[in-house]
Motif scaffolding. Structure first.
Motif, mmCIF file in Angstrom:
data_model
loop_
_atom_site.group_PDB
_atom_site.id
_atom_site.type_symbol
_atom_site.label_atom_id
_atom_site.label_comp_id
_atom_site.label_asym_id
_atom_site.label_seq_id
_atom_site.Cartn_x
_atom_site.Cartn_y
_atom_site.Cartn_z
ATOM 1 N N ARG B 199 51.593 114.249 -53.715
ATOM 2 C CA ARG B 199 51.606 114.320 -52.253
ATOM 3 C C ARG B 199 51.086 115.674 -51.777
ATOM 4 N NH1 ARG B 199 56.777 111.422 -49.418
ATOM 5 N NH2 ARG B 199 56.968 109.763 -50.940
ATOM 6 N N VAL B 200 50.354 115.664 -50.669
ATOM 7 C CA VAL B 200 49.914 116.910 -50.041
ATOM 8 C C VAL B 200 50.130 116.791 -48.528
ATOM 9 C CG1 VAL B 200 48.212 117.360 -51.838
ATOM 10 C CG2 VAL B 200 47.511 116.149 -49.780
ATOM 11 N N TYR B 201 50.104 117.945 -47.860
ATOM 12 C CA TYR B 201 50.465 117.980 -46.438
ATOM 13 C C TYR B 201 49.461 118.811 -45.648
ATOM 14 C CZ TYR B 201 54.871 116.579 -48.563
ATOM 15 O OH TYR B 201 55.834 115.915 -49.282
ATOM 16 N N ARG B 202 49.059 118.320 -44.491
ATOM 17 C CA ARG B 202 48.225 119.110 -43.587
ATOM 18 C C ARG B 202 48.606 118.795 -42.153
ATOM 19 N NH1 ARG B 202 42.194 118.581 -46.320
ATOM 20 N NH2 ARG B 202 42.899 119.241 -48.370
ATOM 21 N N PRO B 203 48.637 119.825 -41.310
ATOM 22 C CA PRO B 203 49.038 119.562 -39.925
ATOM 23 C C PRO B 203 47.946 118.845 -39.132
ATOM 24 C CG PRO B 203 48.843 121.929 -40.347
ATOM 25 C CD PRO B 203 48.434 121.232 -41.595
ATOM 26 N N ASP B 204 47.636 117.637 -39.495
ATOM 27 C CA ASP B 204 46.664 116.833 -38.763
ATOM 28 C C ASP B 204 47.417 115.883 -37.852
ATOM 29 O OD1 ASP B 204 44.343 117.814 -39.894
ATOM 30 O OD2 ASP B 204 44.404 116.410 -41.589
ATOM 31 N N SER B 209 42.920 107.504 -39.128
ATOM 32 C CA SER B 209 42.388 108.032 -40.380
ATOM 33 C C SER B 209 43.013 109.361 -40.812
ATOM 34 C CB SER B 209 40.865 108.158 -40.295
ATOM 35 O OG SER B 209 40.497 108.789 -39.105
ATOM 36 N N HIS B 210 44.019 109.842 -40.066
ATOM 37 C CA HIS B 210 44.688 111.078 -40.465
ATOM 38 C C HIS B 210 46.199 110.888 -40.559
ATOM 39 C CE1 HIS B 210 40.888 112.581 -38.830
ATOM 40 N NE2 HIS B 210 41.008 113.501 -39.754
ATOM 41 N N SER B 211 46.767 111.579 -41.519
ATOM 42 C CA SER B 211 48.209 111.572 -41.653
ATOM 43 C C SER B 211 48.594 112.980 -42.088
ATOM 44 C CB SER B 211 48.593 110.552 -42.725
ATOM 45 O OG SER B 211 49.937 110.726 -43.069
ATOM 46 N N CYS B 212 49.749 113.450 -41.643
ATOM 47 C CA CYS B 212 50.110 114.827 -42.015
ATOM 48 C C CYS B 212 50.606 114.868 -43.457
ATOM 49 C CB CYS B 212 51.138 115.400 -41.058
ATOM 50 S SG CYS B 212 52.652 114.473 -41.001
ATOM 51 N N MET B 213 50.850 113.705 -44.041
ATOM 52 C CA MET B 213 51.185 113.638 -45.462
ATOM 53 C C MET B 213 50.278 112.595 -46.096
ATOM 54 S SD MET B 213 54.670 112.228 -47.211
ATOM 55 C CE MET B 213 54.142 110.504 -47.276
ATOM 56 N N GLY B 315 38.426 116.471 -56.667
ATOM 57 C CA GLY B 315 39.631 116.063 -55.957
ATOM 58 C C GLY B 315 39.296 114.946 -54.995
ATOM 59 N N MET B 316 40.222 114.021 -54.875
ATOM 60 C CA MET B 316 39.950 112.903 -53.964
ATOM 61 C C MET B 316 41.217 112.503 -53.222
ATOM 62 S SD MET B 316 39.581 109.913 -56.773
ATOM 63 C CE MET B 316 39.267 110.919 -58.221
ATOM 64 N N GLY B 317 41.021 111.926 -52.055
ATOM 65 C CA GLY B 317 42.136 111.421 -51.271
ATOM 66 C C GLY B 317 42.435 110.004 -51.729
ATOM 67 N N ARG B 332 47.987 104.687 -41.303
ATOM 68 C CA ARG B 332 49.414 104.661 -40.968
ATOM 69 C C ARG B 332 50.147 103.493 -41.626
ATOM 70 N NH1 ARG B 332 47.960 105.778 -34.749
ATOM 71 N NH2 ARG B 332 46.406 104.258 -35.390
ATOM 72 N N LEU B 333 49.383 102.428 -41.924
ATOM 73 C CA LEU B 333 50.010 101.262 -42.564
ATOM 74 C C LEU B 333 50.693 101.630 -43.878
ATOM 75 C CD1 LEU B 333 47.204 98.650 -41.901
ATOM 76 C CD2 LEU B 333 49.566 98.475 -41.112
ATOM 77 N N PHE B 334 50.143 102.615 -44.587
ATOM 78 C CA PHE B 334 50.712 102.998 -45.879
ATOM 79 C C PHE B 334 52.137 103.535 -45.748
ATOM 80 C CE2 PHE B 334 46.119 103.666 -46.975
ATOM 81 C CZ PHE B 334 46.051 102.687 -47.950
ATOM 82 N N PHE B 335 52.419 104.168 -44.618
ATOM 83 C CA PHE B 335 53.702 104.854 -44.498
ATOM 84 C C PHE B 335 54.683 104.150 -43.557
ATOM 85 C CE2 PHE B 335 50.303 108.004 -45.291
ATOM 86 C CZ PHE B 335 50.536 108.120 -46.638
ATOM 87 N N GLU B 336 54.211 103.058 -42.939
ATOM 88 C CA GLU B 336 55.127 102.246 -42.134
ATOM 89 C C GLU B 336 55.979 101.370 -43.024
ATOM 90 O OE1 GLU B 336 52.821 99.984 -39.389
ATOM 91 O OE2 GLU B 336 52.626 101.707 -38.031
#
Lengths: 678, 345
Positions: B199-204, B209-213, B315-317, B332-336
């Motif tokens: 897991r990685v984190y960015r304040p997006d 297409s963006h998630s903070c995690m 490195g890849m997302g 967002r579907l991944f984390f709902e």
């Protein structure tokens, strides 16, 4: 960053179509993100990487086009503007004071008198418009035009609006204010850099000019600034003030002092061409850049790094096309001096990249490395993977929930003395702390799925939780399981529905322990109702039914949720993945059932253990095969049928041998548990 | 008992047998433990000596006949057998089974990717999510106050007065999995081939297409003679295994502070096969990862001699790869964790 096809053609002959050019640029590291035909020209939008500020200009990109297409860059020398012989008293006494050369290594100012500030001609307006810049007036437009063309930001002040003839490049005072050109009042501090006259700040250095010295159609005398400001300060000001300008964008990435003179001369000439005026005075303070030190590189090094064979002559030609000075020191060693605008080339590896980029990555072959890497012993990844497949096999779904949670999330369980870790720069209050438990996230999943009318929800997550214990930040990998709803089984006789409870949780844990090789585990119940999972006699986790606070936080109504959260290290330390074969029994078993009723308060576990004690050698297995209530069972009791499996490892057992053992078990049940045989 | 009499009734009796159940009754009647033939055999010892032989033969021939009648009947019954209504199954009914759960699609993709690199000799290593500025930035040649930091915008931890630091700068949530490169190289010597999922984190700000995690997979290989062509070879194996043999690949120059030369890797769009569609933004290409040759400064930071060692990293997302692979249009579907979503994988 936008450029146009025709603007590029001012500096290099292009035989390629705009599409083909866009493709070439992309493959050379200037990724073209859009190509659009507009007003008889083509607008090419390019994503410029942060290491190449020299690409933030039409000339910079034209230079690259020349290198990749093998053409010559055309840079007509602008020539210096001619200074007016009549020295007016004003500008002659202009002086520049730089407080700290680290903030501003070079500042130059030129004064043009008697300018007629008109709207820009159509060609200029159009070019600016194509690259996304609004036309203001000829003077301001010229500064922008030169910025786009050379990459060097310029600024024009109305000279008559200055108090005095001294210019200061100084740090702002705390709480000093300036209204910038966009009409917003900005509050400054001592970390910021301003251009000021005797009385007031007139620009935020390298970011945006002040309204108080704006060039308007009434302006007569123009002071043109061409300078270099510290990238670090410009970046901090941009972040602190939230102003992103074409100027700050370039200064942040680094503008070489070498381009100051050329850019400001070009601008003066163009201002004069469009609005007359006479060039009256020039002042500068600071240092022009010294030349760069050469870098040594070997052709063999290039070939080794890339896995390709390139001739020395090709290496030399490519580097020269990029503006480098290349001297051949010995047979295969080059001395490469990069041009001043290439601040990114500092070592041999940078030269290797340039070669690779210009010949094209597609010309580098593909090979499989001949490496025998160290095999690192698998950590807990394998165990985690096993857990995931076992749980999925049991019908649970893996979820992934956010590690960042609302600081108002009710605490689920936390070690004493452990505090949640807060984020210094959270995006929102909902994601302001790192979670100390997986359970609230699982509860939210249950809630979401209940809203989707899911009848049975069984989920798990394997992820880290975080806390600060005695000042030290700690993270721990946890397994969280949550079960809720009504589980239904489809059988021959139809559907059987079963309300989820603690025994479902126990069932999951049992299979998991078995698959992880954990033999010594059990769940005990404390007098206060607390259910604890013990592994090798040590408490590892608590099985719980979610309490009202968390249910409400997750917006769950009228549904029980059963959860357990287990630290993986503790769980796995009780396991043993090694497997040993046990010979299959040679003799057949005999199964005997006993039906009896015991008090409701008696734990079945204890009964089974007591049974096991009576025939340690021959009794191989005891299991509950039925559990019932009803009219035949007295109230306060529960009915059980237990199946006992007897087997000898030495001979076939006979009924006669079993009978006394079995009787003994019945007697024990009666004696120890007040059981009533049936 | 009269054997002949028995023999005469046998034929008519066997004709009346019209099912396997009746045939079994017939068998038991004659050949069972208490059946006629057993009884006849049992009566032999009581007969006068001279009769025993011929009686025995008769019993035996009766047994042979009964047996052959049974065998014949079995065959004829089997030939004409039709399932009776009672035992006929309605195969249209739901099968009886057990519902399996689903491993999260992100886990599935991570396992697949790590598995591919595993076959190529890479080991899986994980690292902490709370990192130091040194491991996340400095060690990776990302200077402070440099615009390249913007691309790695980062969540920092609030540090209370009693906070204990490691002496490697502020604590933060890792913005990429690359800090594990530093950790592994600091603790081990080449040759190395490692993949790092996590897991990685960015304040997006969160959108489609963006998630903070999110998740990344980092990989790197270090030895004495690793070349750019090796990077191309390894990533080609990877991309073709994940997206199919028919895809085209291209390596585009790019900039990452921790690699030089650096490359972004595109594959031909798996939706439109390179013709241009909405998924690839009409470009025909999809960017799947960033890569390059490990920068000598990174080697210096971990105490490797850059003259002796070379290596590549990539490195890849994971979400991006999963979205492309499964045709998912909203991260967002991944984390709902909607079961209707999870159960599709």
């Amino acid at each position: 960053m936008k450029v146009t096809y025709n603007w590029l053609k001012d500096f290099v002959d292009i035989a390629l179509s705009p599409e083909a050019l866009a493709d070439k640029l992309t493959m050379a590291g200037l990724e073209v993100t859009s190509l659009e035909e507009k007003g008889g020209d083509f607008v090419i939008e390019i994503e410029i990487t942060s290491n190449r500020p020299d690409w933030l200009s039409v000339i910079g990109i034209a230079r690259e086009v020349a290198a990749i297409t093998g053409r010559k860059l055309k840079l007509p020398h602008a020539g210096a503007p001619v200074k007016n012989a009549r020295r007016s008293p004003g500008p002659g006494q202009l002086s520049i004071r730089i407080e700290d050369k680290k903030d501003c290594p070079l500042y130059t100012a030129k004064v043009i008198e008697g300018v007629n500030v008109l709207p820009s001609p159509a060609w200029l307006q159009k070019r600016l418009e194509l690259v996304g810049c609004r036309s203001v007036n000829a003077v301001v437009d010229v500064t922008n035009y030169i910025l786009f063309e050379t990459g060097h930001p310029l600024h024009a002040f109305d000279y008559d609006k200055l108090d005095g003839q001294e210019l200061f490049v100084r740090r702002a005072k705390n709480n000093e204010k300036i209204i910038t050109l966009d009409g917003v009042e900005r509050l400054l501090n001592a970390g910021m850099l301003v251009i000021a006259d005797r009385r007031k700040a007139i620009a935020i250095a390298g970011v945006m000019g002040g309204k108080n010295t704006e060039v308007t159609h009434d302006t007569k005398n123009v002071l043109l600034e061409a300078a270099v400001f510290s990238p670090v300060i410009v970046r901090r000001m941009r972040q602190a003030l939230g102003i992103q300008s074409e100027s700050s964008y370039r200064f942040e990435r680094g503008v070489p002092c070498a381009s100051v003179a050329e850019a400001s001369q070009k601008a003066v000439l163009l201002i004069q061409e469009l609005g007359k005026g006479s060039y009256a005075a020039a002042k500068s303070s600071g240092l022009f850049e010294a030349g760069k030190k050469p870098i040594e590189a070997e052709a063999a090094q290039v070939n080794e790094a890339l896995g390709i064979k390139i001739a020395s002559s090709t290496v030399k030609r490519i580097l020269e096309s990029l503006g480098c000075n290349v001297r051949i020191k010995s047979k295969h060693i080059f001395k490469v001096t990069p041009p001043l605008h290439r601040q990114d080339i500092v070592a041999a590896v940078d030269i290797i990249e340039e070669i690779a980029r210009i010949i094209g990555y597609e010309r580098i072959p593909t090979t499989i490395p001949a490496v025998t890497p160290q095999i690192m012993t698998a950590g807990r990844e394998d165990a985690v993977s096993t857990i995931k497949s076992v749980l999925a096999g049991l019908g649970l779904n893996e979820v992934i929930t956010n590690s960042l949670v609302d600081s108002a999330t009710p605490a689920y369980s936390r070690e004493t003395g452990a505090n949640p870790i807060e984020i210094a720069n959270p995006l929102s209050q909902e994601q302001a702390v790192l979670r100390t438990s997986l359970i609230p996230g699982l509860a939210r999943c249950i809630s979401l799925n209940l809203n989707q009318q899911q009848e049975y929800i069984a989920v798990f997550e394997i992820a880290k939780i975080f806390s600060r214990i005695q000042g030290r930040a700690k993270e721990e990998l946890m397994l969280g399981v949550a079960l809720s709803g009504m589980k239904s089984f489809w059988l021959t006789k139809g559907q059987v529905r079963d309300k989820v409870g603690f025994l479902h949780l126990k069932g999951v844990l049992g299979v998991l322990c078995e698959r992880l090789g954990i033999k010594d585990w059990r769940i005990t119940s404390e007098p206060d109702g607390l259910l604890t999972l013990l592994v090798r006699k040590a408490p590892v986790a608590t099985l719980a039914k979610l309490e009202t606070g968390l249910l409400e936080h997750a917006q769950i109504k009228n549904t029980d949720v059963f959860v357990v959260e287990i630290p993986l290290e503790k769980l796995l330390s009780g396991g043993d993945f090694t497997k040993r074969f046990v010979p299959l029994p040679l003799y057949p078993p005999i199964a005997r059932d006993i039906s009896f009723s015991i008090r409701e308060t008696t734990e079945v576990d204890a009964v089974l253990q007591a049974i096991g004690k009576n025939a340690p050698l021959l009794l191989k297995e005891v299991r509950v095969i039925d559990c019932y209530a009803g009219t035949q069972i007295p109230s306060g009791f529960k009915g059980l049928t237990v199946s006992c499996l007897y087997r000898s490892d030495e001979r076939t057992l006979t009924e006669e041998e079993i009978a006394p053992l079995h009787t003994l078990i019945s007697e024990t049940l009666v004696k120890e548990f007040d059981a009533r045989l049936r | 008992m009269d054997i002949d009499a028995i023999k005469t009734t046998l034929d008519s009796e066997i004709q009346g047998v019209d099912s396997f159940e009746r045939l079994e009754e017939f068998r038991v009647k004659y050949l069972g433990r208490k059946g006629i033939i057993t009884q006849l055999t049992g009566s032999i010892p009581g007969l006068p000596k001279e009769e025993r032989g011929s009686f025995g033969q008769q019993v035996n021939s009766l047994k042979v006949k009964v047996t052959s009648l049974i065998e014949d009947k079995k065959k004829s019954l089997a030939a004409t057998e039709k399932p009776s209504d009672a035992c006929r199954v309605d195969i249209g009914m739901p099968g009886i089974s057990q519902e399996l759960g689903h491993v999260h699609p992100i886990t599935q993709v991570m396992d697949e990717i790590c598995g591919i690199f595993g076959h190529l000799g890479f080991s899986v290593v994980e690292g902490p999510e709370i990192e130091t500025e040194f491991n996340n930035f400095t060690g990776l040649n990302i200077p402070l106050d440099h615009p390249s930091r913007d691309a790695f915008d980062t969540f920092y931890l609030k540090e209370p007065s009693d906070a204990i630091r490691s002496g490697e700068g502020k604590q933060l949530l890792r913005s990429h999995t690359s800090p594990v490169q530093i950790r592994v190289m600091k603790s081990r010597k080449p040759p190395l081939a490692v993949v790092v999922p996590g897991r990685v984190y960015r304040p997006d700000a969160v959108d489609a297409s963006h998630s903070c995690m999110f998740h990344q997979i980092e990989g790197f290989m270090v030895d004495t003679q690793i070349r750019f062509s090796d990077l191309k070879g390894v990533l080609e194996v990877f991309a073709k295994r994940v997206f199919g043999q028919d895809i085209k690949m291209r390596f585009r120059p790019h900039f990452f502070p921790f690699t030089e030369p650096s490359a972004e890797v595109d594959i031909s769009c798996i939706i439109c096969k390179g013709k241009g569609c909405s998924v690839c933004g009409r470009k025909g290409w999809l960017e799947i990862l960033g890569s390059g040759m490990i920068h000598p400064n990174v080697f210096k930071h971990v105490g490797y001699d850059p003259k002796k060692y070379s290596g590549f990293a990539f490195g890849m997302g994971v979400e991006r790869i999963a979205m492309l692979k499964f045709g998912i249009n909203d991260i967002r579907l991944f984390f709902e964790n909607d079961l209707r979503f999870l159960k599709q994988f």
